[in-house]
Design a protein around this motif. Sequence first.
Motif, PDB file in Angstrom:
ATOM      1  N   GLN A 135       3.393  -4.253   5.539  1.00 40.68           N
ATOM      2  CA  GLN A 135       2.160  -4.421   6.306  1.00 40.68           C
ATOM      3  C   GLN A 135       1.025  -4.343   5.274  1.00 40.68           C
ATOM      4  N   ASN A 136      -0.193  -4.213   5.719  1.00 37.93           N
ATOM      5  CA  ASN A 136      -1.319  -4.186   4.771  1.00 37.93           C
ATOM      6  C   ASN A 136      -2.053  -2.849   4.829  1.00 37.93           C
ATOM      7  N   GLU A 137      -1.294  -1.748   4.817  1.00 36.03           N
ATOM      8  CA  GLU A 137      -1.935  -0.416   4.829  1.00 36.03           C
ATOM      9  C   GLU A 137      -1.570   0.397   3.595  1.00 36.03           C
ATOM     10  N   VAL A 138      -0.859  -0.197   2.636  1.00 35.05           N
ATOM     11  CA  VAL A 138      -0.650   0.493   1.353  1.00 35.05           C
ATOM     12  C   VAL A 138      -1.299  -0.357   0.262  1.00 35.05           C
ATOM     13  N   ASN A 139      -1.675   0.293  -0.840  1.00 33.96           N
ATOM     14  CA  ASN A 139      -2.242  -0.481  -1.951  1.00 33.96           C
ATOM     15  C   ASN A 139      -1.100  -1.147  -2.734  1.00 33.96           C
ATOM     16  N   GLY A 140      -1.467  -2.053  -3.636  1.00 30.30           N
ATOM     17  CA  GLY A 140      -0.468  -2.665  -4.515  1.00 30.30           C
ATOM     18  C   GLY A 140       0.421  -3.677  -3.823  1.00 30.30           C
ATOM     19  N   LEU A 141      -0.065  -4.237  -2.704  1.00 36.65           N
ATOM     20  CA  LEU A 141       0.762  -5.178  -1.934  1.00 36.65           C
ATOM     21  C   LEU A 141       1.187  -6.383  -2.787  1.00 36.65           C
ATOM     22  N   ALA A 142       0.254  -6.881  -3.616  1.00 34.69           N
ATOM     23  CA  ALA A 142       0.570  -8.063  -4.435  1.00 34.69           C
ATOM     24  C   ALA A 142       1.752  -7.772  -5.347  1.00 34.69           C
ATOM     25  N   HIS A 143       1.748  -6.597  -5.950  1.00 38.94           N
ATOM     26  CA  HIS A 143       2.859  -6.256  -6.854  1.00 38.94           C
ATOM     27  C   HIS A 143       4.154  -6.051  -6.071  1.00 38.94           C
ATOM     28  N   ILE A 144       4.068  -5.433  -4.918  1.00 41.29           N
ATOM     29  CA  ILE A 144       5.286  -5.177  -4.129  1.00 41.29           C
ATOM     30  C   ILE A 144       5.930  -6.511  -3.720  1.00 41.29           C
ATOM     31  N   VAL A 145       5.105  -7.464  -3.277  1.00 43.09           N
ATOM     32  CA  VAL A 145       5.635  -8.785  -2.877  1.00 43.09           C
ATOM     33  C   VAL A 145       6.308  -9.455  -4.078  1.00 43.09           C
ATOM     34  N   ARG A 146       5.607  -9.453  -5.224  1.00 43.19           N
ATOM     35  CA  ARG A 146       6.159 -10.087  -6.438  1.00 43.19           C
ATOM     36  C   ARG A 146       7.485  -9.450  -6.829  1.00 43.19           C
ATOM     37  N   ALA A 147       7.493  -8.105  -6.848  1.00 45.77           N
ATOM     38  CA  ALA A 147       8.690  -7.385  -7.309  1.00 45.77           C
ATOM     39  C   ALA A 147       9.857  -7.575  -6.334  1.00 45.77           C
ATOM     40  N   GLY A 148       9.562  -7.564  -5.027  1.00 42.31           N
ATOM     41  CA  GLY A 148      10.628  -7.755  -4.032  1.00 42.31           C
ATOM     42  C   GLY A 148      11.228  -9.149  -4.130  1.00 42.31           C
ATOM     43  N   LYS A 149      10.346 -10.131  -4.312  1.00 44.36           N
ATOM     44  CA  LYS A 149      10.801 -11.521  -4.421  1.00 44.36           C
ATOM     45  C   LYS A 149      11.654 -11.679  -5.690  1.00 44.36           C
ATOM     46  N   ALA A 150      11.173 -11.077  -6.799  1.00 45.25           N
ATOM     47  CA  ALA A 150      11.916 -11.180  -8.063  1.00 45.25           C
ATOM     48  C   ALA A 150      13.302 -10.552  -7.930  1.00 45.25           C
ATOM     49  N   ARG A 151      13.417  -9.577  -7.065  1.00 47.03           N
ATOM     50  CA  ARG A 151      14.706  -8.918  -6.847  1.00 47.03           C
ATOM     51  C   ARG A 151      15.612  -9.757  -5.949  1.00 47.03           C
ATOM     52  N   GLY A 152      15.048 -10.812  -5.373  1.00 49.37           N
ATOM     53  CA  GLY A 152      15.849 -11.711  -4.529  1.00 49.37           C
ATOM     54  C   GLY A 152      15.827 -11.346  -3.062  1.00 49.37           C
ATOM     55  N   MET A 153      14.966 -10.389  -2.681  1.00 49.38           N
ATOM     56  CA  MET A 153      14.934  -9.939  -1.282  1.00 49.38           C
ATOM     57  C   MET A 153      14.157 -10.922  -0.411  1.00 49.38           C
ATOM     58  N   LYS A 154      14.527 -10.981   0.869  1.00 46.50           N
ATOM     59  CA  LYS A 154      13.737 -11.751   1.842  1.00 46.50           C
ATOM     60  C   LYS A 154      12.474 -10.939   2.149  1.00 46.50           C
ATOM     61  N   VAL A 155      11.319 -11.567   2.030  1.00 52.89           N
ATOM     62  CA  VAL A 155      10.050 -10.845   2.197  1.00 52.89           C
ATOM     63  C   VAL A 155       9.454 -11.149   3.572  1.00 52.89           C
ATOM     64  N   VAL A 156       9.230 -10.091   4.344  1.00 52.91           N
ATOM     65  CA  VAL A 156       8.627 -10.208   5.679  1.00 52.91           C
ATOM     66  C   VAL A 156       7.252  -9.535   5.618  1.00 52.91           C
ATOM     67  N   LEU A 157       6.217 -10.254   6.019  1.00 52.53           N
ATOM     68  CA  LEU A 157       4.868  -9.669   5.975  1.00 52.53           C
ATOM     69  C   LEU A 157       4.236  -9.669   7.354  1.00 52.53           C
ATOM     70  N   ASN A 158       3.813  -8.482   7.758  1.00 51.01           N
ATOM     71  CA  ASN A 158       2.943  -8.324   8.924  1.00 51.01           C
ATOM     72  C   ASN A 158       1.550  -8.033   8.326  1.00 51.01           C
ATOM     73  N   PRO A 159       0.692  -9.064   8.180  1.00 49.84           N
ATOM     74  CA  PRO A 159      -0.545  -8.907   7.402  1.00 49.84           C
ATOM     75  C   PRO A 159      -1.627  -8.158   8.169  1.00 49.84           C
ATOM     76  N   SER A 160      -1.320  -6.939   8.533  1.00 47.46           N
ATOM     77  CA  SER A 160      -2.168  -6.168   9.422  1.00 47.46           C
ATOM     78  C   SER A 160      -2.534  -4.819   8.785  1.00 47.46           C
ATOM     79  N   PRO A 161      -3.798  -4.436   8.723  1.00 43.58           N
ATOM     80  CA  PRO A 161      -4.946  -5.197   9.196  1.00 43.58           C
ATOM     81  C   PRO A 161      -5.304  -6.319   8.219  1.00 43.58           C
ATOM     82  N   ALA A 162      -5.857  -7.401   8.758  1.00 46.64           N
ATOM     83  CA  ALA A 162      -6.265  -8.525   7.914  1.00 46.64           C
ATOM     84  C   ALA A 162      -7.540  -8.135   7.167  1.00 46.64           C
ATOM     85  N   ASN A 163      -7.487  -8.148   5.847  1.00 46.04           N
ATOM     86  CA  ASN A 163      -8.692  -7.882   5.053  1.00 46.04           C
ATOM     87  C   ASN A 163      -8.571  -8.561   3.699  1.00 46.04           C
ATOM     88  N   GLU A 164      -9.551  -8.312   2.841  1.00 44.39           N
ATOM     89  CA  GLU A 164      -9.626  -9.046   1.571  1.00 44.39           C
ATOM     90  C   GLU A 164      -8.452  -8.735   0.633  1.00 44.39           C
TER      91      GLU A 164
END
Length: 300
Positions: A135-164
């Motif tokens: 979701q979008n309530e922890v910091n470092g989301l960009a790195h978490i997405v990159r690292a999860g994808k690099a690990r080969g995991m399926k990435v599910v995002l609930n982009p909440s709350p929507a912000n910058e």
Amino acid sequence: MRILNFGSLNIDFVYDVDHFVRPGETISSRALGTYPGGKGLNQSIALARAGASVVHAGQVGEDGRFLVELLEESGVDASLTRVSTELRTGNAIIQRDAEGNNCIILYGGANQDISSELTDELLSQMQPEDWLLLQNEVNGLAHIVRAGKARGMKVVLNPSPANEALEEVDLAAVDLFVLNEVEAAQLAGLDEAADAGELVGALGRRFPTAEIVLTLGEEGSVLASGDVLLRQEAFSVPVVDTTAAGDTFTGYLLAGMLAGERPEVFMRRASAASALAVTRPGAAVSIPRSDEVDEFIARL
Ligand code: RIB
């Protein structure tokens, strides 16, 4: 197959009010309730109550140990949830009106102190076939997405709350979006007045390989996945508190997908589970068990 939910844990302070406070106004609340919450924690509990194997990664302060205990009691593997000795737990100030609507102020606390090193350490515990939920309530989301994808995991995002913060994230790496109209309009670059068809169409053009689940409140939900376009109605229930309705939907939806249920089944169960959640006060405590969802569906 497991799902790693890397997300927030909050203490929710819920104030019952006649109306939401306006600029310059001071109002009294009728009651104050303290509940476990946070979109991350709520979704992990919904996943576990729906029968999924879920690991929660995140961080609380010492004052949030009860949240970790609640995760464990609910059947969530909380071994990747850290306790900071320096920071306090995130919290949410929630105004709830007589119709069960809410508005929320967040204080991130320990949720906003996730380092890249901690992310890498936690993700190293998971396998490529596991799913990563964010979701979008922890910091470092960009790195978490990159690292999860690099690990080969399926990435599910609930982009909440929507912000910058979402602007930093490589959204093309997301395999499945679960989002409401406001979040969808932001990601699609459309006006909030856009209808469901326009939102799903625009998201499909922007993220052609991603699956999309759009939640529409009382108007139900829509799944767009490859050639499948499925509309699910919302069930009409007496509303007490809408907090965590979306989190409940997300948890039941993903649990059904992970279990290999047919889209008609997991969309209906997710809708039924969130309908039950709005009939009860609070966030995590309002999330129904799987047998309660079965009973609700049987009565329809
Ligand atoms: O989605 C509901 C949640 O949003 C609440 O539990 C609150 O903590 C906020 O994160």
